[in-house]
Design a protein around this motif. Structure first.
Motif, PDB file in Angstrom:
ATOM      1  N   TRP A   1       9.444   1.799   5.962  1.00  0.00           N
ATOM      2  CA  TRP A   1       8.267   2.595   5.633  1.00  0.00           C
ATOM      3  C   TRP A   1       7.561   3.009   6.920  1.00  0.00           C
ATOM      4  N   TYR A   2       7.088   4.241   6.936  1.00  0.00           N
ATOM      5  CA  TYR A   2       6.257   4.752   8.023  1.00  0.00           C
ATOM      6  C   TYR A   2       4.945   5.221   7.404  1.00  0.00           C
ATOM      7  N   VAL A   3       3.843   4.826   8.009  1.00  0.00           N
ATOM      8  CA  VAL A   3       2.508   5.097   7.474  1.00  0.00           C
ATOM      9  C   VAL A   3       1.799   6.089   8.382  1.00  0.00           C
ATOM     10  N   GLU A   4       1.146   7.064   7.771  1.00  0.00           N
ATOM     11  CA  GLU A   4       0.344   7.981   8.566  1.00  0.00           C
ATOM     12  C   GLU A   4      -0.821   7.184   9.168  1.00  0.00           C
ATOM     13  N   GLU A   5      -0.928   7.221  10.471  1.00  0.00           N
ATOM     14  CA  GLU A   5      -1.906   6.391  11.178  1.00  0.00           C
ATOM     15  C   GLU A   5      -3.337   6.647  10.702  1.00  0.00           C
ATOM     16  N   ASP A   6      -3.721   7.907  10.560  1.00  0.00           N
ATOM     17  CA  ASP A   6      -5.082   8.218  10.106  1.00  0.00           C
ATOM     18  C   ASP A   6      -5.336   7.695   8.694  1.00  0.00           C
ATOM     19  N   SER A   7      -4.303   7.717   7.855  1.00  0.00           N
ATOM     20  CA  SER A   7      -4.446   7.262   6.476  1.00  0.00           C
ATOM     21  C   SER A   7      -4.705   5.756   6.396  1.00  0.00           C
ATOM     22  N   ILE A   8      -3.951   4.977   7.157  1.00  0.00           N
ATOM     23  CA  ILE A   8      -4.135   3.516   7.113  1.00  0.00           C
ATOM     24  C   ILE A   8      -5.482   3.131   7.723  1.00  0.00           C
ATOM     25  N   LEU A   9      -5.922   3.875   8.749  1.00  0.00           N
ATOM     26  CA  LEU A   9      -7.234   3.588   9.344  1.00  0.00           C
ATOM     27  C   LEU A   9      -8.359   3.967   8.390  1.00  0.00           C
ATOM     28  N   SER A  10      -8.192   5.072   7.671  1.00  0.00           N
ATOM     29  CA  SER A  10      -9.198   5.463   6.670  1.00  0.00           C
ATOM     30  C   SER A  10      -9.279   4.422   5.567  1.00  0.00           C
ATOM     31  N   TYR A  11      -8.115   3.938   5.130  1.00  0.00           N
ATOM     32  CA  TYR A  11      -8.092   2.912   4.090  1.00  0.00           C
ATOM     33  C   TYR A  11      -8.820   1.659   4.565  1.00  0.00           C
ATOM     34  N   LYS A  12      -8.532   1.251   5.794  1.00  0.00           N
ATOM     35  CA  LYS A  12      -9.147   0.037   6.355  1.00  0.00           C
ATOM     36  C   LYS A  12     -10.662   0.192   6.458  1.00  0.00           C
ATOM     37  N   ASN A  13     -11.117   1.374   6.825  1.00  0.00           N
ATOM     38  CA  ASN A  13     -12.550   1.591   7.061  1.00  0.00           C
ATOM     39  C   ASN A  13     -13.322   2.009   5.818  1.00  0.00           C
ATOM     40  N   SER A  14     -12.616   2.211   4.702  1.00  0.00           N
ATOM     41  CA  SER A  14     -13.324   2.612   3.484  1.00  0.00           C
ATOM     42  C   SER A  14     -13.982   1.392   2.850  1.00  0.00           C
ATOM     43  N   PRO A  15     -15.189   1.573   2.330  1.00  0.00           N
ATOM     44  CA  PRO A  15     -15.860   0.440   1.682  1.00  0.00           C
ATOM     45  C   PRO A  15     -15.146   0.069   0.386  1.00  0.00           C
TER      46      PRO A  15
ATOM     47  N   LEU B   1       0.836  -1.198   0.000  1.00  0.00           N
ATOM     48  CA  LEU B   1       0.000   0.000   0.000  1.00  0.00           C
ATOM     49  C   LEU B   1       0.877   1.256   0.000  1.00  0.00           C
ATOM     50  N   CYS B   2       1.971   1.214   0.740  1.00  0.00           N
ATOM     51  CA  CYS B   2       2.904   2.347   0.779  1.00  0.00           C
ATOM     52  C   CYS B   2       3.547   2.558  -0.588  1.00  0.00           C
ATOM     53  N   ARG B   3       4.074   1.490  -1.164  1.00  0.00           N
ATOM     54  CA  ARG B   3       4.768   1.591  -2.456  1.00  0.00           C
ATOM     55  C   ARG B   3       3.849   2.086  -3.555  1.00  0.00           C
ATOM     56  N   GLU B   4       2.591   1.655  -3.518  1.00  0.00           N
ATOM     57  CA  GLU B   4       1.633   2.025  -4.558  1.00  0.00           C
ATOM     58  C   GLU B   4       0.966   3.370  -4.305  1.00  0.00           C
ATOM     59  N   GLY B   5       1.263   4.000  -3.163  1.00  0.00           N
ATOM     60  CA  GLY B   5       0.672   5.299  -2.861  1.00  0.00           C
ATOM     61  C   GLY B   5      -0.783   5.233  -2.439  1.00  0.00           C
ATOM     62  N   GLN B   6      -1.227   4.070  -1.998  1.00  0.00           N
ATOM     63  CA  GLN B   6      -2.615   3.913  -1.559  1.00  0.00           C
ATOM     64  C   GLN B   6      -2.858   4.553  -0.191  1.00  0.00           C
ATOM     65  N   VAL B   7      -1.790   4.706   0.599  1.00  0.00           N
ATOM     66  CA  VAL B   7      -1.865   5.352   1.907  1.00  0.00           C
ATOM     67  C   VAL B   7      -0.769   6.397   1.974  1.00  0.00           C
ATOM     68  N   VAL B   8      -0.949   7.399   2.835  1.00  0.00           N
ATOM     69  CA  VAL B   8       0.067   8.429   3.027  1.00  0.00           C
ATOM     70  C   VAL B   8       1.195   7.796   3.823  1.00  0.00           C
ATOM     71  N   SER B   9       2.389   7.827   3.252  1.00  0.00           N
ATOM     72  CA  SER B   9       3.516   7.181   3.908  1.00  0.00           C
ATOM     73  C   SER B   9       4.815   7.858   3.497  1.00  0.00           C
ATOM     74  N   THR B  10       5.862   7.529   4.217  1.00  0.00           N
ATOM     75  CA  THR B  10       7.185   8.021   3.880  1.00  0.00           C
ATOM     76  C   THR B  10       8.197   6.928   4.173  1.00  0.00           C
ATOM     77  N   ARG B  11       9.258   6.941   3.413  1.00  0.00           N
ATOM     78  CA  ARG B  11      10.295   5.929   3.606  1.00  0.00           C
ATOM     79  C   ARG B  11      11.517   6.612   4.207  1.00  0.00           C
ATOM     80  N   ILE B  12      11.977   6.071   5.305  1.00  0.00           N
ATOM     81  CA  ILE B  12      13.174   6.579   5.961  1.00  0.00           C
ATOM     82  C   ILE B  12      14.169   5.437   5.997  1.00  0.00           C
TER      83      ILE B  12
END
Length: 101
Positions: free
Chosen positions: A47-61, A32-43
């Protein structure tokens, strides 16, 4: 949870923590990070994922039509089922064949 980051006043969590939070595998969260499906950054390599973004993705129909995704093959589910029901079973298809010696 382990090392979280705050970037631009947003909370980023490691893929491992996102995996535990959502129930997704670490590999799937990484994808999901590599494909840009969630807000993330690579350090570095992580990979680090924005918590709200991954939760929104999970809860989206999700809207995934399995029948239309059969590699371009158009399938009418009702006709497929009826054709299977009307297919005769030949006795030789039921017989157990012994291994060839």
């Amino acid at each position: 949870m382990s090392s979280e980051l705050i970037l631009n006043n947003k909370k980023y969590i490691p893929v491992k923590d996102a995996s535990l939070l959502t129930g997704y595998s670490k590999d799937y969260v990484g994808r999901l990070c590599r494909e840009g499906q969630v807000v993330s950054t690579r350090i570095g390599k992580a990979w680090y994922v924005e918590e709200d973004s991954i939760l929104s993705y999970k809860n989206s129909p999700t809207t995934f039509n399995f029948l239309s995704n059969l590699k371009g093959k158009k399938v009418d589910a009702e006709n497929e089922v009826s054709s299977v029901k009307n297919t005769p079973v030949l006795p030789e298809t039921l017989a157990v064949k012994s291994p060839v010696k």
